[in-house]
Design a protein around this motif. Structure first.
Motif, mmCIF file in Angstrom:
data_model
loop_
_atom_site.group_PDB
_atom_site.id
_atom_site.type_symbol
_atom_site.label_atom_id
_atom_site.label_comp_id
_atom_site.label_asym_id
_atom_site.label_seq_id
_atom_site.Cartn_x
_atom_site.Cartn_y
_atom_site.Cartn_z
ATOM 1 N N ARG A 130 0.914 -1.268 0.073
ATOM 2 C CA ARG A 130 -0.060 0.113 0.039
ATOM 3 C C ARG A 130 0.783 1.155 0.059
ATOM 4 N NH1 ARG A 130 -4.912 0.625 -1.808
ATOM 5 N NH2 ARG A 130 -5.269 -1.511 -0.848
ATOM 6 N N GLY A 131 1.050 1.973 -1.063
ATOM 7 C CA GLY A 131 1.973 2.844 -1.240
ATOM 8 C C GLY A 131 3.218 2.436 -1.154
ATOM 9 N N SER A 132 4.177 2.988 -0.567
ATOM 10 C CA SER A 132 5.650 2.599 -0.499
ATOM 11 C C SER A 132 5.841 1.414 1.014
ATOM 12 C CB SER A 132 6.517 3.622 -0.119
ATOM 13 O OG SER A 132 6.330 4.382 1.317
ATOM 14 N N ASP A 133 4.475 1.309 1.532
ATOM 15 C CA ASP A 133 4.675 0.182 2.445
ATOM 16 C C ASP A 133 4.359 -1.060 2.120
ATOM 17 O OD1 ASP A 133 5.244 2.123 4.397
ATOM 18 O OD2 ASP A 133 3.085 2.589 4.894
ATOM 19 N N VAL A 134 4.987 -2.235 2.474
ATOM 20 C CA VAL A 134 5.013 -3.387 2.095
ATOM 21 C C VAL A 134 5.080 -4.436 3.287
ATOM 22 C CG1 VAL A 134 5.527 -5.042 0.231
ATOM 23 C CG2 VAL A 134 6.160 -2.660 0.023
ATOM 24 N N TRP A 135 4.300 -5.547 3.071
ATOM 25 C CA TRP A 135 4.099 -6.359 4.250
ATOM 26 C C TRP A 135 4.265 -7.931 3.529
ATOM 27 C CZ3 TRP A 135 1.375 -2.318 4.214
ATOM 28 C CH2 TRP A 135 1.293 -1.325 5.342
ATOM 29 N N ALA A 136 4.973 -8.735 4.393
ATOM 30 C CA ALA A 136 5.110 -9.990 3.891
ATOM 31 C C ALA A 136 4.977 -11.014 4.971
ATOM 32 C CB ALA A 136 6.555 -10.283 3.119
ATOM 33 N N VAL A 137 4.336 -12.085 4.718
ATOM 34 C CA VAL A 137 3.891 -13.167 5.858
ATOM 35 C C VAL A 137 4.305 -14.582 5.373
ATOM 36 C CG1 VAL A 137 2.190 -11.342 6.732
ATOM 37 C CG2 VAL A 137 1.509 -13.288 5.057
ATOM 38 N N GLY A 138 4.434 -15.303 6.839
ATOM 39 C CA GLY A 138 4.928 -16.734 6.268
ATOM 40 C C GLY A 138 4.530 -17.652 7.326
ATOM 41 N N ASP A 139 5.614 -18.539 7.472
ATOM 42 C CA ASP A 139 5.762 -19.631 8.448
ATOM 43 C C ASP A 139 6.415 -19.008 9.910
ATOM 44 O OD1 ASP A 139 5.920 -22.077 9.813
ATOM 45 O OD2 ASP A 139 7.654 -22.774 8.626
ATOM 46 N N GLY A 140 5.799 -19.893 10.980
ATOM 47 C CA GLY A 140 6.380 -19.369 12.238
ATOM 48 C C GLY A 140 5.926 -18.088 12.912
ATOM 49 N N GLY A 141 4.718 -17.517 12.177
ATOM 50 C CA GLY A 141 4.032 -15.994 12.408
ATOM 51 C C GLY A 141 4.922 -15.050 11.962
#
Length: 395
Positions: A130-141
């Protein structure tokens, strides 16, 4: 790390080696082992090496070496991709995330991919911007955040919280979907119907629901695989709701509410939903057996409707990702929509009305993620197993 054993011939062994003008990160042992850790790819270096034999008198030869540091060949399995802003704020660059915490960033300016340090070895399953903010999610929380369009990352992990919630049941802390409406408000979903929400950009995450207390049979796969948020703030999470992980579930949260309810997916028994997106006025979910499930939110009493089969033999294909973005005339939506799946499957909008048609991806590899890139003209970027990254003009 870089390492090579230099060799010489025609003289009396043993040989001794001496270098002049080496870069600070490189060293040469007296036995001829040239080694070091490359600090940055794309740089060129020049230095000399002298080898001396053991004859009497000794004989020496000096050679000049020119070395260019390059990125190692990647064999990553990519799980997801998203478009991100380039230097002028256009969504023309991209980020791919995958196995072992791998992240690579695509620059539309240089038409190159660059490896990015994620700071984790956990598998990453989803990424959203969202805009210049990025989130990545995955294993182990694992939750990672970037504020510079994916160039650097920090951890927002909720692993310790999920461990307390899930203990002693393994596999409860896989985070598999992420969506944000703006820089502050977002939702993450995962196994055990985990739903996390934030209103401060991820500085804190609120655990909304899951199988706690855990009452189902432990052999089950109670999973949410994807999440999407409409323009007015309505949220939709999709996944599977049966013990063997094969029956579709759709959860709905109205804008302004904190409560989630189950909707009738109209997907037949034996099929799970894998991903979801919003392309006004449609919510589009995809999954097993080539399933494309859509909801027209402009109707007064919308119901989920299964789309016609757009690809041959799709009943044996799992559709893994769906995305929207850019501007396309097809389908009458004014936006591009792409779907990918196993065996190189790529689907786009039909020309004249809302629906989907098969497009050649140029690969037979399984595809796990897709993004729409561009400014003025647009292309699909699909990623998958065996380091697959393919660009296809958007229809």
């Amino acid at each position: 790390p870089y390492s090579v054993q230099l060799a010489a011939s025609g003289g009396v062994t043993p040989y001794s080696w001496l270098a002049s003008g080496l870069p600070s990160w490189l060293s040469l042992s007296s036995g001829g082992d040239l080694s070091g850790t490359v600090p940055q790819v794309g740089n060129s270096y020049s230095f000399t090496v002298t080898v001396t034999d053991s004859s009497t008198p000794s004989q020496s030869v000096t050679s000049t070496f020119d070395v260019t540091s390059t990125a190692p060949v990647s064999t990553n399995n990519w799980n997801a991709v998203t478009s991100v802003e380039n230097s002028i704020g256009m969504l023309a660059d991209a980020l791919a995330v995958g196995q072992g915490g791998a992240i690579e960033r695509y620059s539309s300016t240089s038409d190159n991919w660059t490896q990015i340090s994620s700071g984790t070895t956990d598998d990453l399953f989803a990424v959203g911007a969202r805009g210049s903010d990025v989130w990545a999610v995955g294993d182990g929380g694992a939750i990672l955040k970037s504020t510079d369009s994916g160039k650097t990352w920090t951890s927002q992990s909720v692993a310790s919280q999920l461990t307390q919630i899930c203990n002693p049941y393994p596999g409860c802390n896989y985070l598999q979907g992420v969506a944000f409406t703006d820089a502050n408000n977002g939702i993450i979903v995962g196994t055990n119907r985990t739903i996390l929400t934030t209103s401060d950009g991820g500085s804190t995450w609120n655990y909304v629901q899951g199988q706690q207390p855990y009452t189902q049979t432990q052999n089950g796969n109670y999973s949410l695989n994807g999440v999407a948020i409409s323009a007015n703030g309505d949220a939709y999470a999709v996944g599977t709701n049966s013990g063997n992980g094969t029956n579709a579930v759709i959860l709905y949260r109205p804008a302004g509410s904190t409560s989630w309810t189950t909707e009738d997916s109209n997907v037949g028994s034996g099929y799970s939903l894998r991903a979801v997106t919003y392309a006004a006025p449609y919510v589009i979910a995809v999954g097993d057996g080539g399933t494309i499930d859509t909801l027209n939110t402009s109707l007064s009493s919308p119901t989920w409707t299964i789309q016609n089969d757009p690809a041959s033999n799709s009943s044996s294909i799992t559709l893994t990702s769906v995305t929207t973005g850019g501007y396309c005339l097809n389908g009458g939506l004014g936006t591009c929509v792409a779907i990918v799946g196993q065996k190189g499957t790529l689907l786009g909008l039909t020309p004249s009305s809302f629906g989907f048609v098969a497009i050649s991806s140029g690969t037979a590899n399984d595809l796990n993620g897709v993004a729409v890139l561009g400014a003025g003209s647009y292309q699909y970027l699909a990623v998958g197993y065996n380091d697959t990254k393919v660009f296809v003009p958007a229809n």
